[in-house]
Design a protein around this motif. Structure first.
Motif, short mmCIF file in Angstrom:
data_model
loop_
_atom_site.label_atom_id
_atom_site.label_comp_id
_atom_site.label_asym_id
_atom_site.label_seq_id
_atom_site.Cartn_x
_atom_site.Cartn_y
_atom_site.Cartn_z
N ALA A 121 0.84 -1.20 0.00
CA ALA A 121 0.00 0.00 0.00
C ALA A 121 0.87 1.25 0.00
O ALA A 121 0.61 2.21 -0.73
CB ALA A 121 -0.92 -0.01 1.22
N ALA A 122 1.93 1.23 0.81
CA ALA A 122 2.83 2.39 0.87
C ALA A 122 3.51 2.61 -0.48
O ALA A 122 3.57 3.73 -0.99
CB ALA A 122 3.87 2.19 1.97
N GLN A 123 3.99 1.51 -1.08
CA GLN A 123 4.64 1.64 -2.38
C GLN A 123 3.66 2.11 -3.44
O GLN A 123 4.02 2.92 -4.30
CB GLN A 123 5.23 0.28 -2.80
CG GLN A 123 6.45 -0.11 -2.00
CD GLN A 123 7.01 -1.45 -2.42
OE1 GLN A 123 6.32 -2.27 -3.02
NE2 GLN A 123 8.28 -1.68 -2.11
N SER A 124 2.43 1.63 -3.35
CA SER A 124 1.48 1.95 -4.41
C SER A 124 1.07 3.42 -4.40
O SER A 124 0.57 3.93 -5.39
CB SER A 124 0.23 1.07 -4.31
OG SER A 124 -0.62 1.53 -3.28
N ILE A 125 1.26 4.13 -3.27
CA ILE A 125 1.02 5.57 -3.34
C ILE A 125 2.33 6.34 -3.53
O ILE A 125 2.39 7.55 -3.31
CB ILE A 125 0.24 6.11 -2.11
CG1 ILE A 125 0.98 5.82 -0.81
CG2 ILE A 125 -1.17 5.57 -2.07
CD1 ILE A 125 0.32 6.51 0.39
N GLY A 126 3.37 5.62 -3.94
CA GLY A 126 4.60 6.30 -4.36
C GLY A 126 5.58 6.60 -3.25
O GLY A 126 6.48 7.42 -3.42
N MET A 127 5.43 5.93 -2.11
CA MET A 127 6.39 6.18 -1.04
C MET A 127 7.71 5.50 -1.35
O MET A 127 7.74 4.36 -1.79
CB MET A 127 5.86 5.63 0.29
CG MET A 127 4.77 6.47 0.91
SD MET A 127 4.42 5.88 2.58
CE MET A 127 3.28 7.17 3.12
N GLY A 128 8.80 6.19 -1.05
CA GLY A 128 10.12 5.57 -1.12
C GLY A 128 10.37 4.78 0.15
O GLY A 128 9.53 4.76 1.07
N LEU A 131 10.55 6.89 3.58
CA LEU A 131 9.25 7.47 3.94
C LEU A 131 8.30 6.37 4.43
O LEU A 131 7.58 6.54 5.42
CB LEU A 131 8.65 8.19 2.72
CG LEU A 131 7.37 8.99 2.97
CD1 LEU A 131 7.59 10.09 3.98
CD2 LEU A 131 6.84 9.57 1.66
#
Lengths: 217, 246
Positions: A121-128, A131
């Motif tokens: 979920a974190a990756q899918s909203i573009g988090m590195g 972050l």
């Protein structure tokens, strides 16, 4: 009994100086072990093989050597390489490094316990990576990590007595010095034990509270 | 029509298992495409390759002209352009519904907090959860959680949204509310690629349906014709089993 109280009044001021150093060693090495332990844990979960491999080797080295030997190494061997630390500094560094291995394992277990869906979920909203750690993984891992972290605090409080071996005049060493000069072993070591309990029991209660708060969820 | 998502001869293996065997398809801007097929046919893997949650070995995937390469830093940008809605919601359990929605806009896109909150509230209202902004995911039903997840996806103002079996983990009575929200998102012109077993929804909302079998597209076309008059025997067999399980 009244003799015990009068002895206590006589010995307590000296023992309290020991308590002061015990607290300094414990808090100092707790902070250091937390910071270094986080570094090892981040290396372990980085997904970069060179980093995680290095962390495994370091953690196992630290775990495989007794704390006393590590203290000897830092206090007696490092000066040969031009790094001379005071006894107090050496104690904080030695215990901090020794305990960083256990902290790292605890932190890693906490991080890896987080559902992989959170990572996605974190990756899918573009988090590195960083972050995601800061905003998603660590805030959740803290709940898992806190109770064992409290236990580590208690062990470190008690293990700070090992600093006596490199001449840090903390509580245990102060007690030994008074006992050997007064021969009042019973009184002195009873006092020393009570002083350790006075410090550790609040921590034990804190851990219990943390376990009730976070343990079963 | 220009392609928003373009896949060309994509291959993907898990160990010896060759899951995707030369998948080519494109989704046009504003188009709603449903991906159907038996479990294990590679539907979810396709979605996960498009936003770089999985790597692929051969072929090429582009999103709005940008190549998806999950080993490159550019993947972070791609992911801000393509949102994803997961089967198991994957909301952040330590944050409220509103905090879940504004997390990406504030911390990934750098929007001001006030602006993100305004838009987040509007999005929660749009999915029918205006009164739940302070609730944590554990306090919400599955259908409500999935609607928050859709609001979270929309909050990124993506160019496309990928839905990975968004109703499969829901109790039957909650499927409708989630499909209703998805229908409204589709009506506003969002580009959507949806993996689903909801054939009635696909027939009504999708522009096109792709039937996937063993990592390749066996049949594709307008939703109505593929779903009501499939020509490939395997599609016919699959649809018969899905529509008449008894």
């Amino acid at each position: 009994m009244s003799q015990f109280f009068s002895d206590s009044i006589e010995f307590l001021p000296i023992l309290l100086q020991g308590v002061r150093l015990t607290i300094i060693v414990t808090v100092g090495s707790l902070i250091l072990s937390t910071v270094i332990g986080l570094v090892w844990a981040f290396m372990r979960v980085s997904g970069i093989r060179a980093l995680s491999g290095t962390a495994v080797v370091i953690v196992n080295l630290i775990r495989g050597i007794p704390i006393i030997v590590q203290l000897f190494y830092i206090y007696f061997v490092l000066p040969d390489f031009g790094i001379a630390l005071s006894a107090l500094q050496a104690a904080i560094v030695g215990l901090g490094v020794a305990y960083s291995a256990y902290q790292a394992e605890n932190f890693r277990a906490g991080i890896e316990a987080i559902d992989h869906g959170q990572v996605e979920a974190a990756q899918s909203i573009g988090m590195g990576w960083w972050l995601m750690m800061r905003r998603v993984i660590l805030p959740q891992a803290v709940r898992i990590v806190l109770p064992p972290y409290g236990n580590t605090m208690i062990m470190m409080l008690k293990d700070s007595s090992q600093a006596s071996i490199i001449t840090v005049a903390e509580l245990a060493l102060q007690g030994k010095l008074i006992a050997s000069s007064t021969f009042k072993n019973t009184e002195v070591f009873t006092l020393v034990a009570l002083l350790y309990l006075t410090m550790s029991i609040p921590l034990i209660l804190l851990v219990g509270a943390l376990e009730r708060r976070f343990g079963r969820k | 029509m220009t392609a928003m998502i373009e896949l060309t001869d994509v291959h993907k293996s898990f160990g010896d298992h060759h899951v995707i065997r030369g998948f080519s398809a494109s989704v046009a801007r504003g188009e709603v495409v449903c991906l159907i097929g038996a479990s294990g046919s590679g539907k979810s893997t396709i979605l996960r390759c498009i936003n770089g949650l999985e790597s692929y070995e051969r072929g090429c995937i582009t999103v709005d002209g940008v190549t998806v390469d999950c080993t490159d830093r550019s993947i972070v940008t791609v992911r801000t352009h393509v949102s994803m809605v997961f089967q198991r919601f994957n909301l952040f359990p330590h944050r409220t519904a509103l905090e879940n929605v504004i997390e990406g806009p504030i911390y990934v896109k750098g929007e001001s907090r006030a602006e993100a909150i305004d838009r987040g509230r509007a999005l929660l209202a749009r999915v029918g959860l205006a009164d739940k902004e302070g609730a944590h995911p554990a306090q919400l039903s599955g259908g409500q959680q999935q609607r928050v997840a859709i609001a979270r996806a929309l909050a990124m103002q993506p160019r496309a949204i990928l839905f990975d079996e968004p109703t499969s983990a829901l109790d039957p009575e909650m499927v409708g509310e989630v499909l209703e929200v998805m229908r409204s998102v589709a009506e506003e012109g969002m580009t959507m690629l949806i993996v689903t077993h909801e054939m009635a929804f696909a027939r009504e909302v999708a522009d096109r349906v792709l039937f996937l079998d063993q990592g390749v597209i066996l049949e594709q076309g307008p939703a109505r014709s593929v779903l009501t008059a499939p020509t490939n025997p395997r599609t016919q067999d699959f649809l018969r089993r899905v529509l008449h399980p008894m």
